[in-house]
Design a protein around this motif. Sequence first.
Motif, PDB file in Angstrom:
ATOM      1  N   MET A 194     112.986  71.790 -14.805  1.00  0.00           N
ATOM      2  CA  MET A 194     112.145  72.452 -13.802  1.00  0.00           C
ATOM      3  C   MET A 194     113.044  73.186 -12.804  1.00  0.00           C
ATOM      4  SD  MET A 194     109.168  70.735 -11.420  1.00  0.00           S
ATOM      5  CE  MET A 194     108.174  70.157 -12.776  1.00  0.00           C
ATOM      6  N   ASN A 195     112.669  74.428 -12.479  1.00  0.00           N
ATOM      7  CA  ASN A 195     113.431  75.157 -11.462  1.00  0.00           C
ATOM      8  C   ASN A 195     112.594  75.265 -10.184  1.00  0.00           C
ATOM      9  OD1 ASN A 195     111.584  77.257 -11.801  1.00  0.00           O
ATOM     10  ND2 ASN A 195     112.850  78.223 -13.385  1.00  0.00           N
ATOM     11  N   CYS A 196     113.155  75.947  -9.172  1.00  0.00           N
ATOM     12  CA  CYS A 196     112.485  76.012  -7.869  1.00  0.00           C
ATOM     13  C   CYS A 196     111.107  76.659  -7.991  1.00  0.00           C
ATOM     14  CB  CYS A 196     113.326  76.804  -6.868  1.00  0.00           C
ATOM     15  SG  CYS A 196     114.909  76.014  -6.532  1.00  0.00           S
ATOM     16  N   ARG A 197     111.027  77.695  -8.793  1.00  0.00           N
ATOM     17  CA  ARG A 197     109.755  78.411  -8.891  1.00  0.00           C
ATOM     18  C   ARG A 197     108.678  77.563  -9.573  1.00  0.00           C
ATOM     19  NH1 ARG A 197     109.209  84.584 -11.011  1.00  0.00           N
ATOM     20  NH2 ARG A 197     110.996  84.851  -9.658  1.00  0.00           N
ATOM     21  N   GLU A 198     109.113  76.744 -10.506  1.00  0.00           N
ATOM     22  CA  GLU A 198     108.156  75.844 -11.166  1.00  0.00           C
ATOM     23  C   GLU A 198     107.791  74.666 -10.263  1.00  0.00           C
ATOM     24  OE1 GLU A 198     109.700  76.599 -15.742  1.00  0.00           O
ATOM     25  OE2 GLU A 198     110.700  75.141 -14.463  1.00  0.00           O
ATOM     26  N   PHE A 199     108.773  74.258  -9.469  1.00  0.00           N
ATOM     27  CA  PHE A 199     108.519  73.120  -8.579  1.00  0.00           C
ATOM     28  C   PHE A 199     107.543  73.498  -7.466  1.00  0.00           C
ATOM     29  CE2 PHE A 199     109.554  70.761  -4.668  1.00  0.00           C
ATOM     30  CZ  PHE A 199     109.256  69.480  -5.093  1.00  0.00           C
ATOM     31  N   ASP A 200     107.681  74.710  -6.982  1.00  0.00           N
ATOM     32  CA  ASP A 200     106.945  75.134  -5.790  1.00  0.00           C
ATOM     33  C   ASP A 200     105.441  74.838  -5.815  1.00  0.00           C
ATOM     34  OD1 ASP A 200     106.716  76.553  -3.246  1.00  0.00           O
ATOM     35  OD2 ASP A 200     105.561  77.944  -4.486  1.00  0.00           O
TER      36      ASP A 200
ATOM     37  N   PRO B 235     118.926  70.877  -3.024  1.00  0.00           N
ATOM     38  CA  PRO B 235     118.798  70.547  -1.593  1.00  0.00           C
ATOM     39  C   PRO B 235     117.605  71.264  -0.937  1.00  0.00           C
ATOM     40  CG  PRO B 235     121.045  71.255  -2.110  1.00  0.00           C
ATOM     41  CD  PRO B 235     120.220  71.514  -3.330  1.00  0.00           C
ATOM     42  N   GLY B 236     117.307  72.485  -1.362  1.00  0.00           N
ATOM     43  CA  GLY B 236     116.201  73.240  -0.773  1.00  0.00           C
ATOM     44  C   GLY B 236     114.864  72.535  -1.006  1.00  0.00           C
ATOM     45  N   CYS B 237     114.586  72.221  -2.253  1.00  0.00           N
ATOM     46  CA  CYS B 237     113.305  71.575  -2.584  1.00  0.00           C
ATOM     47  C   CYS B 237     113.275  70.146  -2.060  1.00  0.00           C
ATOM     48  CB  CYS B 237     113.071  71.617  -4.092  1.00  0.00           C
ATOM     49  SG  CYS B 237     112.812  73.309  -4.681  1.00  0.00           S
ATOM     50  N   HIS B 238     114.432  69.498  -2.049  1.00  0.00           N
ATOM     51  CA  HIS B 238     114.522  68.159  -1.485  1.00  0.00           C
ATOM     52  C   HIS B 238     114.110  68.202  -0.010  1.00  0.00           C
ATOM     53  CE1 HIS B 238     116.524  64.512   0.096  1.00  0.00           C
ATOM     54  NE2 HIS B 238     116.195  64.021  -1.088  1.00  0.00           N
ATOM     55  N   GLY B 239     114.623  69.185   0.710  1.00  0.00           N
ATOM     56  CA  GLY B 239     114.300  69.330   2.131  1.00  0.00           C
ATOM     57  C   GLY B 239     112.821  69.587   2.348  1.00  0.00           C
ATOM     58  N   ARG B 240     112.247  70.430   1.509  1.00  0.00           N
ATOM     59  CA  ARG B 240     110.824  70.750   1.673  1.00  0.00           C
ATOM     60  C   ARG B 240     109.959  69.529   1.375  1.00  0.00           C
ATOM     61  NH1 ARG B 240     109.088  74.961  -1.954  1.00  0.00           N
ATOM     62  NH2 ARG B 240     107.255  75.038  -0.631  1.00  0.00           N
ATOM     63  N   ALA B 241     110.332  68.774   0.343  1.00  0.00           N
ATOM     64  CA  ALA B 241     109.565  67.570   0.012  1.00  0.00           C
ATOM     65  C   ALA B 241     109.660  66.555   1.153  1.00  0.00           C
ATOM     66  CB  ALA B 241     110.087  66.964  -1.294  1.00  0.00           C
TER      67      ALA B 241
ATOM     68  N   ARG C 134     103.929  72.691  -7.341  1.00  0.00           N
ATOM     69  CA  ARG C 134     103.686  71.256  -7.544  1.00  0.00           C
ATOM     70  C   ARG C 134     104.123  70.423  -6.348  1.00  0.00           C
ATOM     71  NH1 ARG C 134     105.453  73.432 -12.475  1.00  0.00           N
ATOM     72  NH2 ARG C 134     103.879  73.197 -14.121  1.00  0.00           N
ATOM     73  N   LEU C 135     104.641  71.121  -5.311  1.00  0.00           N
ATOM     74  CA  LEU C 135     105.201  70.399  -4.167  1.00  0.00           C
ATOM     75  C   LEU C 135     104.231  69.372  -3.579  1.00  0.00           C
ATOM     76  CD1 LEU C 135     107.271  69.960  -1.814  1.00  0.00           C
ATOM     77  CD2 LEU C 135     106.222  71.916  -0.684  1.00  0.00           C
ATOM     78  N   HIS C 136     103.006  69.828  -3.261  1.00  0.00           N
ATOM     79  CA  HIS C 136     102.065  68.927  -2.580  1.00  0.00           C
ATOM     80  C   HIS C 136     101.652  67.769  -3.490  1.00  0.00           C
ATOM     81  CE1 HIS C 136     101.794  71.386   0.991  1.00  0.00           C
ATOM     82  NE2 HIS C 136     101.753  72.442   0.199  1.00  0.00           N
ATOM     83  N   ALA C 137     101.382  68.076  -4.757  1.00  0.00           N
ATOM     84  CA  ALA C 137     101.011  67.026  -5.702  1.00  0.00           C
ATOM     85  C   ALA C 137     102.172  66.050  -5.896  1.00  0.00           C
ATOM     86  CB  ALA C 137     100.609  67.645  -7.039  1.00  0.00           C
ATOM     87  N   PHE C 138     103.388  66.587  -5.883  1.00  0.00           N
ATOM     88  CA  PHE C 138     104.568  65.735  -6.026  1.00  0.00           C
ATOM     89  C   PHE C 138     104.673  64.748  -4.864  1.00  0.00           C
ATOM     90  CE2 PHE C 138     109.115  65.179  -4.850  1.00  0.00           C
ATOM     91  CZ  PHE C 138     109.498  64.364  -5.898  1.00  0.00           C
TER      92      PHE C 138
ATOM     93  N   GLU D  87     100.686  62.732  -7.196  1.00  0.00           N
ATOM     94  CA  GLU D  87      99.531  63.031  -8.042  1.00  0.00           C
ATOM     95  C   GLU D  87      99.891  63.719  -9.358  1.00  0.00           C
ATOM     96  OE1 GLU D  87      97.186  65.240  -5.327  1.00  0.00           O
ATOM     97  OE2 GLU D  87      96.370  63.448  -4.338  1.00  0.00           O
ATOM     98  N   LEU D  88     101.186  63.859  -9.623  1.00  0.00           N
ATOM     99  CA  LEU D  88     101.586  64.489 -10.891  1.00  0.00           C
ATOM    100  C   LEU D  88     101.533  63.460 -12.020  1.00  0.00           C
ATOM    101  CD1 LEU D  88     104.708  66.583  -9.802  1.00  0.00           C
ATOM    102  CD2 LEU D  88     102.423  67.445 -10.343  1.00  0.00           C
ATOM    103  N   ASP D  89     101.313  63.951 -13.234  1.00  0.00           N
ATOM    104  CA  ASP D  89     101.405  63.070 -14.401  1.00  0.00           C
ATOM    105  C   ASP D  89     102.860  62.647 -14.601  1.00  0.00           C
ATOM    106  OD1 ASP D  89      98.718  63.331 -14.817  1.00  0.00           O
ATOM    107  OD2 ASP D  89      98.930  65.058 -16.156  1.00  0.00           O
TER     108      ASP D  89
END
Length: 264
Positions: free
Chosen positions: A1-7, A34-40, A9-13, A17-19
Amino acid sequence: MNCREFDPRLHAFVDGELDAGPMADAEAHVSTCPGCHGRADGERRLRQLLRRQPRETAPAEFRARILALARRERTRKQVRAWLGTPALAAAVLLLAFMLIARSLSTGGHESEIVASLVDKHLAYAQLEGPAEFASTERPAVAAWFRQRTGLRVPVPDLSPAGIQLVGARIAEADQHRVAYLLYEKGHVLMSVFMVPEVGRRAALAGRSMSFRGQEYLAQERQGLRTVSWRDGQTLFSLVSTLDYEALLECAEQLRAERAREARL
Ligand SMILES: [Zn+2]
Protein backbone atom coordinates in the motif's frame (compact mmCIF):
# COMPACT_ATOMS: atom_id res chain seq x y z
CA MET A 1 0.00 0.00 0.00
CA ASN A 2 1.29 3.48 -0.84
CA CYS A 3 0.27 6.91 0.48
CA ARG A 4 -2.38 7.42 -2.17
CA GLU A 5 -3.97 4.07 -1.42
CA PHE A 6 -3.75 4.64 2.30
CA ASP A 7 -5.35 8.06 2.19
CA PRO A 8 -9.00 7.08 1.57
CA ARG A 9 -8.65 4.38 4.25
CA LEU A 10 -7.25 6.67 6.94
CA HIS A 11 -10.47 7.11 8.94
CA ALA A 12 -11.48 3.45 8.68
CA PHE A 13 -7.95 2.48 9.68
CA VAL A 14 -7.98 4.68 12.78
CA ASP A 15 -11.44 3.40 13.68
CA GLY A 16 -10.35 -0.22 13.22
CA GLU A 17 -12.99 -0.76 10.57
CA LEU A 18 -10.83 -2.25 7.82
CA ASP A 19 -10.95 -5.94 6.97
CA ALA A 20 -7.99 -8.04 8.09
CA GLY A 21 -6.09 -7.91 4.78
CA PRO A 22 -6.32 -4.17 4.15
CA MET A 23 -5.72 -3.56 7.87
CA ALA A 24 -2.44 -5.45 7.75
CA ASP A 25 -1.45 -3.59 4.58
CA ALA A 26 -2.30 -0.26 6.17
CA GLU A 27 -0.38 -1.10 9.33
CA ALA A 28 2.63 -2.09 7.26
CA HIS A 29 2.47 1.20 5.37
CA VAL A 30 2.04 3.34 8.49
CA SER A 31 4.99 1.66 10.17
CA THR A 32 7.28 2.74 7.33
CA CYS A 33 5.76 6.10 6.33
CA PRO A 34 6.27 8.99 8.77
CA GLY A 35 3.72 11.18 6.94
CA CYS A 36 0.83 8.71 7.17
CA HIS A 37 1.93 7.67 10.64
CA GLY A 38 1.64 11.31 11.73
CA ARG A 39 -1.78 11.71 10.18
CA ALA A 40 -3.07 8.52 11.80
CA ASP A 41 -1.72 9.69 15.16
CA GLY A 42 -3.37 13.08 14.73
CA GLU A 43 -6.73 11.48 13.96
CA ARG A 44 -6.40 9.19 16.98
CA ARG A 45 -5.68 12.09 19.31
CA LEU A 46 -8.61 14.01 17.89
CA ARG A 47 -10.89 11.05 18.58
CA GLN A 48 -9.58 10.79 22.14
CA LEU A 49 -10.35 14.45 22.69
CA LEU A 50 -13.83 14.00 21.31
CA ARG A 51 -14.53 11.05 23.61
CA ARG A 52 -13.63 12.69 26.91
CA GLN A 53 -16.20 14.16 29.20
CA PRO A 54 -16.23 17.74 30.47
CA ARG A 55 -15.55 18.52 34.13
CA GLU A 56 -16.13 22.23 33.94
CA THR A 57 -16.32 24.90 31.32
CA ALA A 58 -13.78 27.64 30.80
CA PRO A 59 -14.87 31.24 31.30
CA ALA A 60 -15.14 32.98 27.93
CA GLU A 61 -12.46 35.53 28.68
CA PHE A 62 -9.90 32.96 29.77
CA ARG A 63 -10.72 30.94 26.70
CA ALA A 64 -10.20 33.88 24.37
CA ARG A 65 -6.88 34.71 25.97
CA ILE A 66 -5.60 31.16 25.76
CA LEU A 67 -6.65 30.86 22.15
CA ALA A 68 -4.94 34.15 21.26
CA LEU A 69 -1.81 33.09 23.11
CA ALA A 70 -1.82 29.70 21.47
CA ARG A 71 -2.01 31.22 18.02
CA ARG A 72 0.84 33.61 18.73
CA GLU A 73 2.94 30.73 19.96
CA ARG A 74 2.00 28.69 16.98
CA THR A 75 3.24 31.27 14.53
CA ARG A 76 6.59 31.22 16.31
CA LYS A 77 6.58 27.49 15.65
CA GLN A 78 7.66 26.65 19.17
CA VAL A 79 4.77 24.81 20.70
CA ARG A 80 4.24 21.25 19.70
CA ALA A 81 0.78 21.40 21.17
CA TRP A 82 -0.07 17.76 20.60
CA LEU A 83 3.23 16.53 21.89
CA GLY A 84 2.65 18.72 24.89
CA THR A 85 5.90 20.00 26.31
CA PRO A 86 5.20 23.46 27.78
CA ALA A 87 2.49 24.29 30.27
CA LEU A 88 0.70 26.36 27.67
CA ALA A 89 0.27 23.36 25.43
CA ALA A 90 -1.28 21.44 28.30
CA ALA A 91 -3.65 24.30 29.00
CA VAL A 92 -4.65 24.51 25.35
CA LEU A 93 -5.17 20.79 25.15
CA LEU A 94 -7.32 20.79 28.27
CA LEU A 95 -9.29 23.71 26.94
CA ALA A 96 -9.78 22.02 23.59
CA PHE A 97 -11.25 18.93 25.17
CA MET A 98 -13.46 20.96 27.48
CA LEU A 99 -14.84 22.90 24.53
CA ILE A 100 -15.32 19.84 22.39
CA ALA A 101 -16.80 17.72 25.15
CA ARG A 102 -19.18 20.49 26.09
CA SER A 103 -20.51 20.72 22.57
CA LEU A 104 -20.82 16.95 22.32
CA SER A 105 -23.12 16.93 25.31
CA THR A 106 -25.50 19.17 23.36
CA GLY A 107 -25.88 16.56 20.65
CA GLY A 108 -23.99 14.91 17.81
CA HIS A 109 -26.89 13.98 15.59
CA GLU A 110 -26.71 14.39 11.85
CA SER A 111 -28.94 17.44 12.05
CA GLU A 112 -26.18 18.91 14.19
CA ILE A 113 -23.57 18.69 11.48
CA VAL A 114 -22.70 22.35 11.91
CA ALA A 115 -21.90 21.61 15.56
CA SER A 116 -19.38 18.99 14.57
CA LEU A 117 -17.86 21.38 12.03
CA VAL A 118 -17.44 23.95 14.82
CA ASP A 119 -15.68 21.25 16.86
CA LYS A 120 -13.35 20.63 13.95
CA HIS A 121 -12.58 24.32 13.70
CA LEU A 122 -11.77 24.49 17.42
CA ALA A 123 -9.70 21.34 17.40
CA TYR A 124 -7.66 22.28 14.34
CA ALA A 125 -7.17 25.84 15.58
CA GLN A 126 -5.07 24.30 18.37
CA LEU A 127 -2.70 22.58 15.99
CA GLU A 128 0.65 24.07 15.20
CA GLY A 129 0.01 23.41 11.53
CA PRO A 130 -3.76 23.25 11.07
CA ALA A 131 -3.39 22.73 7.32
CA GLU A 132 -2.63 19.20 6.13
CA PHE A 133 -1.61 20.75 2.85
CA ALA A 134 -0.19 24.21 3.53
CA SER A 135 -0.27 26.55 0.56
CA THR A 136 -1.29 30.10 -0.22
CA GLU A 137 -1.71 29.19 -3.91
CA ARG A 138 -5.35 28.66 -4.86
CA PRO A 139 -4.70 26.48 -7.94
CA ALA A 140 -2.34 24.26 -5.92
CA VAL A 141 -4.97 23.75 -3.21
CA ALA A 142 -7.70 23.01 -5.76
CA ALA A 143 -5.38 20.52 -7.49
CA TRP A 144 -4.58 18.85 -4.15
CA PHE A 145 -8.28 18.24 -3.48
CA ARG A 146 -8.84 16.93 -6.99
CA GLN A 147 -5.96 14.51 -6.67
CA ARG A 148 -6.80 13.34 -3.17
CA THR A 149 -10.59 13.16 -3.32
CA GLY A 150 -11.65 13.68 -6.92
CA LEU A 151 -13.65 16.65 -5.67
CA ARG A 152 -13.80 20.00 -7.37
CA VAL A 153 -13.48 22.38 -4.49
CA PRO A 154 -13.96 26.08 -5.18
CA VAL A 155 -11.08 28.02 -3.63
CA PRO A 156 -12.11 31.67 -3.64
CA ASP A 157 -9.71 34.61 -3.62
CA LEU A 158 -10.55 36.48 -0.42
CA SER A 159 -7.40 38.59 -0.35
CA PRO A 160 -9.27 41.81 -1.28
CA ALA A 161 -10.95 41.43 2.13
CA GLY A 162 -7.56 40.89 3.79
CA ILE A 163 -8.26 37.17 4.24
CA GLN A 164 -5.40 34.91 3.17
CA LEU A 165 -5.45 31.26 2.19
CA VAL A 166 -3.48 29.07 4.61
CA GLY A 167 -4.11 25.60 3.23
CA ALA A 168 -6.43 22.64 3.23
CA ARG A 169 -7.39 19.45 5.01
CA ILE A 170 -9.58 16.46 4.41
CA ALA A 171 -11.69 15.81 7.47
CA GLU A 172 -14.69 13.77 8.48
CA ALA A 173 -17.86 14.86 10.24
CA ASP A 174 -20.87 12.68 10.97
CA GLN A 175 -19.52 10.06 8.55
CA HIS A 176 -19.28 12.59 5.76
CA ARG A 177 -16.03 13.30 4.07
CA VAL A 178 -15.39 17.00 4.36
CA ALA A 179 -13.22 19.28 2.25
CA TYR A 180 -11.79 21.87 4.57
CA LEU A 181 -10.18 25.17 3.52
CA LEU A 182 -8.35 27.31 6.02
CA TYR A 183 -8.04 31.05 5.74
CA GLU A 184 -6.61 33.61 8.09
CA LYS A 185 -7.32 37.25 8.70
CA GLY A 186 -4.49 38.52 10.85
CA HIS A 187 -4.47 35.92 13.60
CA VAL A 188 -8.13 34.99 13.19
CA LEU A 189 -8.70 31.63 11.57
CA MET A 190 -11.64 31.10 9.25
CA SER A 191 -12.69 27.59 8.29
CA VAL A 192 -14.56 26.84 5.09
CA PHE A 193 -16.17 23.40 5.10
CA MET A 194 -17.62 21.73 2.06
CA VAL A 195 -19.61 18.55 2.69
CA PRO A 196 -20.54 16.84 -0.58
CA GLU A 197 -23.67 14.72 -0.90
CA VAL A 198 -24.87 15.62 2.51
CA GLY A 199 -28.39 14.40 1.70
CA ARG A 200 -31.72 15.80 2.72
CA ARG A 201 -31.61 14.30 6.20
CA ALA A 202 -29.08 16.80 7.45
CA ALA A 203 -31.56 19.49 8.38
CA LEU A 204 -29.84 22.76 9.03
CA ALA A 205 -30.71 24.86 12.01
CA GLY A 206 -30.12 28.56 12.49
CA ARG A 207 -31.40 32.02 11.81
CA SER A 208 -32.23 32.93 8.23
CA MET A 209 -30.13 35.69 6.73
CA SER A 210 -30.47 37.26 3.32
CA PHE A 211 -27.44 38.63 1.56
CA ARG A 212 -27.49 39.93 -2.02
CA GLY A 213 -30.48 37.82 -2.89
CA GLN A 214 -29.15 34.58 -1.35
CA GLU A 215 -30.41 32.84 1.76
CA TYR A 216 -28.07 31.68 4.52
CA LEU A 217 -28.43 30.17 7.96
CA ALA A 218 -26.49 31.72 10.81
CA GLN A 219 -25.71 30.18 14.17
CA GLU A 220 -23.50 31.11 17.09
CA ARG A 221 -21.77 28.23 18.77
CA GLN A 222 -19.08 28.32 21.41
CA GLY A 223 -18.26 31.95 20.75
CA LEU A 224 -17.95 31.33 17.01
CA ARG A 225 -20.16 32.49 14.18
CA THR A 226 -21.26 30.14 11.44
CA VAL A 227 -22.86 30.82 8.08
CA SER A 228 -24.16 27.78 6.20
CA TRP A 229 -26.03 27.07 3.02
CA ARG A 230 -26.82 24.27 0.63
CA ASP A 231 -25.91 24.27 -3.00
CA GLY A 232 -27.54 21.24 -4.61
CA GLN A 233 -26.40 18.20 -2.60
CA THR A 234 -23.47 20.06 -1.09
CA LEU A 235 -23.40 21.81 2.25
CA PHE A 236 -21.12 24.79 2.78
CA SER A 237 -20.32 26.19 6.17
CA LEU A 238 -18.04 29.02 7.29
CA VAL A 239 -16.82 29.11 10.89
CA SER A 240 -14.91 31.96 12.52
CA THR A 241 -14.96 34.73 15.09
CA LEU A 242 -15.15 37.15 12.16
CA ASP A 243 -18.36 39.18 12.04
CA TYR A 244 -21.35 38.17 9.91
CA GLU A 245 -20.73 40.83 7.32
CA ALA A 246 -17.29 39.41 6.60
CA LEU A 247 -18.58 35.82 6.59
CA LEU A 248 -21.44 36.63 4.22
CA GLU A 249 -19.03 38.43 1.91
CA CYS A 250 -16.83 35.31 1.88
CA ALA A 251 -19.88 33.12 1.22
CA GLU A 252 -20.74 35.30 -1.76
CA GLN A 253 -17.19 34.98 -3.14
CA LEU A 254 -17.32 31.22 -2.70
CA ARG A 255 -20.59 31.01 -4.61
CA ALA A 256 -19.14 33.13 -7.39
CA GLU A 257 -16.04 30.94 -7.58
CA ARG A 258 -18.17 27.80 -7.72
CA ALA A 259 -20.31 29.27 -10.51
CA ARG A 260 -17.18 30.30 -12.40
CA GLU A 261 -15.75 26.77 -12.10
CA ALA A 262 -19.01 25.21 -13.28
CA ARG A 263 -18.74 27.24 -16.48
CA LEU A 264 -15.23 25.99 -17.26
ZN1 LIG B 1 2.30 7.21 3.42
